[in-house]
Structures are given as C-alpha cells and as structure tokens.
Design an enzyme around this catalytic site. Structure first.
Site, PDB file in Angstrom:
ATOM      1  N   ASN A  24      26.254  50.850  22.847  1.00 32.68           N
ATOM      2  CA  ASN A  24      26.144  51.288  24.243  1.00 32.68           C
ATOM      3  C   ASN A  24      26.945  52.586  24.399  1.00 32.68           C
ATOM      4  O   ASN A  24      28.171  52.569  24.341  1.00 32.68           O
ATOM      5  CB  ASN A  24      26.695  50.185  25.155  1.00 32.68           C
ATOM      6  CG  ASN A  24      26.588  50.548  26.631  1.00 32.68           C
ATOM      7  OD1 ASN A  24      26.305  51.700  26.984  1.00 32.68           O
ATOM      8  ND2 ASN A  24      26.812  49.572  27.489  1.00 32.68           N
ATOM      9  N   CYS A  71      27.035  54.103  33.398  1.00 27.25           N
ATOM     10  CA  CYS A  71      25.862  54.003  32.514  1.00 27.25           C
ATOM     11  C   CYS A  71      24.585  54.534  33.173  1.00 27.25           C
ATOM     12  O   CYS A  71      23.625  54.862  32.481  1.00 27.25           O
ATOM     13  CB  CYS A  71      25.660  52.565  32.069  1.00 27.25           C
ATOM     14  SG  CYS A  71      27.048  51.957  31.094  1.00 27.25           S
ATOM     15  N   HIS A 105      18.349  52.253  29.425  1.00 29.35           N
ATOM     16  CA  HIS A 105      19.755  52.331  29.023  1.00 29.35           C
ATOM     17  C   HIS A 105      19.978  51.287  27.937  1.00 29.35           C
ATOM     18  O   HIS A 105      19.493  50.162  28.043  1.00 29.35           O
ATOM     19  CB  HIS A 105      20.655  52.073  30.230  1.00 29.35           C
ATOM     20  CG  HIS A 105      22.094  51.853  29.845  1.00 29.35           C
ATOM     21  ND1 HIS A 105      22.763  52.702  28.996  1.00 29.35           N
ATOM     22  CD2 HIS A 105      22.974  50.859  30.162  1.00 29.35           C
ATOM     23  CE1 HIS A 105      23.993  52.251  28.817  1.00 29.35           C
ATOM     24  NE2 HIS A 105      24.140  51.140  29.508  1.00 29.35           N
TER      25      HIS A 105
HETATM   26  O1  UT7 Z   1      26.330  49.331  30.090  1.00 30.22           O
HETATM   27  C1  UT7 Z   1      26.720  48.741  31.298  1.00 30.22           C
HETATM   28  C2  UT7 Z   1      26.159  47.415  31.420  1.00 30.22           C
HETATM   29  N1  UT7 Z   1      26.804  46.470  30.544  1.00 30.22           N
HETATM   30  C3  UT7 Z   1      26.080  45.475  30.137  1.00 30.22           C
HETATM   31  O2  UT7 Z   1      24.917  45.416  30.382  1.00 30.22           O
HETATM   32  C4  UT7 Z   1      26.755  44.364  29.376  1.00 30.22           C
HETATM   33  C5  UT7 Z   1      26.225  43.073  29.914  1.00 30.22           C
HETATM   34  N2  UT7 Z   1      26.733  41.900  29.260  1.00 30.22           N
HETATM   35  C6  UT7 Z   1      26.389  41.580  27.983  1.00 30.22           C
HETATM   36  O3  UT7 Z   1      25.688  42.311  27.308  1.00 30.22           O
HETATM   37  C7  UT7 Z   1      26.849  40.243  27.451  1.00 30.22           C
HETATM   38  O4  UT7 Z   1      27.356  39.470  28.508  1.00 30.22           O
HETATM   39  C8  UT7 Z   1      27.887  40.366  26.331  1.00 30.22           C
HETATM   40  C9  UT7 Z   1      27.235  40.925  25.084  1.00 30.22           C
HETATM   41  C10 UT7 Z   1      29.046  41.235  26.779  1.00 30.22           C
HETATM   42  C11 UT7 Z   1      28.425  38.982  25.976  1.00 30.22           C
HETATM   43  O5  UT7 Z   1      27.366  38.109  25.635  1.00 30.22           O
HETATM   44  P1  UT7 Z   1      27.279  36.670  26.303  1.00 30.22           P
HETATM   45  O6  UT7 Z   1      26.124  35.993  25.689  1.00 30.22           O
HETATM   46  O7  UT7 Z   1      27.267  36.860  27.794  1.00 30.22           O
HETATM   47  O8  UT7 Z   1      28.585  35.998  25.782  1.00 30.22           O
HETATM   48  P2  UT7 Z   1      29.788  35.360  26.636  1.00 30.22           P
HETATM   49  O9  UT7 Z   1      30.556  36.423  27.334  1.00 30.22           O
HETATM   50  O10 UT7 Z   1      29.211  34.233  27.437  1.00 30.22           O
HETATM   51  O11 UT7 Z   1      30.689  34.778  25.474  1.00 30.22           O
HETATM   52  C12 UT7 Z   1      30.257  33.704  24.642  1.00 30.22           C
HETATM   53  C13 UT7 Z   1      31.348  33.343  23.650  1.00 30.22           C
HETATM   54  C14 UT7 Z   1      32.717  33.176  24.289  1.00 30.22           C
HETATM   55  O12 UT7 Z   1      33.363  32.118  23.666  1.00 30.22           O
HETATM   56  P3  UT7 Z   1      33.454  30.659  24.363  1.00 30.22           P
HETATM   57  O13 UT7 Z   1      34.109  30.902  25.690  1.00 30.22           O
HETATM   58  O14 UT7 Z   1      32.025  30.223  24.506  1.00 30.22           O
HETATM   59  O15 UT7 Z   1      34.274  29.883  23.398  1.00 30.22           O
HETATM   60  C15 UT7 Z   1      33.441  34.446  23.964  1.00 30.22           C
HETATM   61  O16 UT7 Z   1      34.815  34.296  23.883  1.00 30.22           O
HETATM   62  O17 UT7 Z   1      31.499  34.418  22.706  1.00 30.22           O
HETATM   63  C16 UT7 Z   1      32.872  34.791  22.609  1.00 30.22           C
HETATM   64  N3  UT7 Z   1      32.943  36.205  22.289  1.00 30.22           N
HETATM   65  C17 UT7 Z   1      32.914  36.682  21.028  1.00 30.22           C
HETATM   66  N4  UT7 Z   1      32.827  36.069  19.832  1.00 30.22           N
HETATM   67  C18 UT7 Z   1      32.796  36.856  18.749  1.00 30.22           C
HETATM   68  C19 UT7 Z   1      33.036  37.257  23.141  1.00 30.22           C
HETATM   69  N5  UT7 Z   1      33.045  38.421  22.453  1.00 30.22           N
HETATM   70  C20 UT7 Z   1      32.979  38.086  21.151  1.00 30.22           C
HETATM   71  C21 UT7 Z   1      32.954  38.843  19.969  1.00 30.22           C
HETATM   72  N6  UT7 Z   1      32.852  38.188  18.802  1.00 30.22           N
HETATM   73  N7  UT7 Z   1      32.980  40.187  19.960  1.00 30.22           N
END
Ligand code: UT7
Length: 323
Positions: free
Chosen positions: A280, A113, A250
C-alpha cells in the site's frame, strides 16, 4: 467543452525491495499471514537520499518524456502526499524547483490514500475552469518513514513510491466518447478520523508521529464507500460496469479490491492489481498501477478507466477517465 486529457504517465520506485521473508525478521509475522490477509508479497522501501520529492521528480520526468513535453509546457503541479519532505514548503514546489520550472503554480494535496483521486479531480477543475492548460499530477509517498516498525498490524502493509500523469486541456464534444476526465466524485467524513491517523503533527506534538490504524474498522467501511463513489460516477455519466475497460483501484488490500469488483460486477481480469509487488503506497498506489498497466499495453488510448480510492479521514472518491 474543455476536457482534461491524459498526455503522459510515469512512475518511480526506491531501489530497495523488502520481501515478506525479510519482514519476518523484523516483527512477529509470516509470509503466509501477509499474503493471505492482504495479497502483498513485497514492497519498496526508500533508502538514503530517496525522498518523496526525489521519487516524485523521477516519476514526473518519466511522464514528461513519455508525453514529449518539457517543464516549460506545464503550468500547474499538484502533489498528493501525506509524507512531504518538509512540513513546508510544499513538496510540489520542491519538485517544481528540481524540474527547473520557474513559472506556474504548485501545491500539495492531502487526502491520504484518496490523495491522487482528489488531485486529479482538482487539476481537472482547474483545467476546465481555464486556470491551467497542462497539469502534472503526482502521487508520491514514503510511508516507511511514518511507520511504527514494531507494530506488525501496520508495518507489513505499506511501501514507498511515486507515480505521475500529465493532464492537458483539449476540446471535446461533451459526450462520453471524449477522451479525458468524464467525472470525479469526492467524499469525506471526519467522524472516522481516529480509525486511521498519524499520532503527531506540528500543531499538537511538534513531531511527525507514527501511523495508527484500526485495520478491521477500516476494512468494514472500505467496500461500501468504494462502491458508493463508483456507482455515483456511473450515474453522473450514464455508464455501467459493462462499459468499464479497466478498474484501477487504490492498492490497500487484495481482499478489498476483489470484494469491490465483485459487488460492482466488474470481472477480475479487468482489474489492475499491483498490491502484490508495491504494497500500500497510499496516494502513489493508483498512478503506480496506471503506469504498470499503461506501460505493459493493457490500458490503451480510448479505454474507459475507473479510478477509486478510500483512506484516512475517511476520504474516498472515484474518477472516470477515457484514456
Ligand atoms: O489504505 C487505506 C486503507 N487501509 C485499508 O484499507 C486497510 C484495511 N484493513 C485491512 O486491510 C485488514 O484489516 C488488515 C490487513 C489490516 C488486517 O486483516 P484482518 O483480516 O482484518 O485481520 P485482523 O486485524 O482481524 O487480525 C487477525 C489476527 C489478529 O490476531 P487475533 O486477535 O485473532 O489473535 C492479529 O493480532 O491477525 C493478527 N495479526 C497478525 N498476525 C501476523 C495482525 N497483524 C499481523 C501480522 N502478522 N502482520
């Protein structure tokens, strides 16, 4: 003092838009979750015949047209991509051939990225070092082709596209009043390799592999790494957040963008956001955002523009440009 001045910009997107509603039919997710956690409403997905090289070529042609230049006027092409058409030859050489350019040098740059920031920094070093006079710098990706479409934690985040700028050697005074790249700050730390990676490659599995990410871990590091390189750019140039006309980050996640801007004291109305429509697009995200904001008249000649990115590796970096 030689400066690398932006002569033109362009972008290209696949024909097909995939909305969050459509994503709901593929994996267990919801429009509400995706918008709340990321700010993404839709992304573009490459179809048959659309590849990283074809999108890159279209972005390059748009940038050349805007700059009133032809491929004959270029002597360097750098393509930032992690999704090349082939393992080799480089996508940059493929694009060089598509443009009918038989001279100069072309190569790919792989910093995920942060690829576009790395490529601009590299082109700037070539230009200031006298190795090139006009460089076409492209960020082009088809991440849809390395996604695991059954993994809702990653497949909802990424999209395809390409953007390009043309940098040209021009004489400057050596002050911040000059147009062109004023500083570039690059960093990497491989200890974070397993937090965002592709689980295959020619030398290990002999396959291309799929993208894997510990999203929360990446998120944890993002804002700190982004503000680190932006503050380094301020220090290197004696500028401050107040001097910045546009922050072009980004486009990974709206929450990371807003958090970084807030920490730096850059008001949100000076931040270019396109993650809502592009998702992204990895190395393509910054040049796509630049194209959007320069084409609609927000970024004007003479504006101070801060680019920043953070991604797989981890790699991260910033570039400060007077447009
Ligand atoms: O470009 C390179 C750099 N990449 C990034 O910058 C990405 C950085 N990370 C992020 O943007 C975020 O961490 C994400 C958008 C990937 C995820 O957001 P989050 O607020 O960190 O969510 P999480 O991973 O803590 O997940 C929260 C909940 C989980 O469920 P439980 O364990 O709380 O029951 C996940 O299983 O959301 C669930 N979840 C989803 N639910 C619906 C994960 N993906 C999804 C989804 N739809 N697509």
């Amino acid at each position: 003092m030689i400066r690398s001045v932006v002569r033109g910009f362009g972008a290209a997107l696949p024909k097909r838009v995939m909305t969050n509603k459509e994503m709901e039919t593929k994996v267990d997710t919801s429009d509400e979750w995706i918008v709340q956690r990321t700010g993404i409403h839709q992304r573009y997905i490459a179809g048959e015949g659309e590849t990283t090289a074809s999108l890159g070529e279209s972005a390059a042609r748009a940038a050349l047209a805007r700059a009133d230049l032809t491929p004959d006027d270029l002597d360097l092409i750098i393509v930032a991509t992690s999704t090349p058409d082939n393992t080799f030859p480089a996508t940059a050489v493929n694009i060089q051939n598509r443009l009918g350019m038989r001279h100069g040098a072309a190569f790919d740059m792989q910093a995920v990225c942060s690829g576009f920031v790395y490529a601009v920094a590299t082109a700037d070093a070539y230009i200031r070092g006298g190795l090139a006079k006009r460089a076409l710098v492209i960020g082009a990706e088809t991440f849809s082709r390395i996604l695991d479409w059954s993994d809702r934690t990653t497949c909802v985040l990424f999209g395809d596209g390409a953007g390009a700028i043309i940098l040209e050697a021009q004489e400057g005074s050596g002050t911040n009043a000059d147009r062109g790249v004023l500083t570039a700050q690059l960093r990497s730390d491989g200890i974070h390799g397993d937090k965002l990676y592709v689980d295959g490659g020619p030398s290990t599995t002999g396959t291309v592999g799929h993208l894997r990410m510990e999203g929360r871990e990446v998120f944890k590091h993002a804002v700190g790494m982004i503000t680190d390189v932006i503050e380094a750019a301020f220090k290197a140039t004696g500028t401050t957040a107040d001097d910045v006309d546009w922050l072009v980050p980004h486009q990974a996640n709206r929450r990371i963008i807003d958090g970084s801007a807030k920490k730096l004291g850059i008001p949100l109305d000076k931040v270019v956001v396109t993650v809502d429509v592009h998702g992204n697009t990895s190395a393509a995200s910054i040049p796509l955002a630049l194209d959007t904001a320069a084409a609609d008249g927000r970024i004007k000649k003479g504006d101070l523009v801060m680019l920043e990115a953070m991604g797989g590796g981890f790699t991260w970096g910033s570039v400060l440009i007077r447009w």
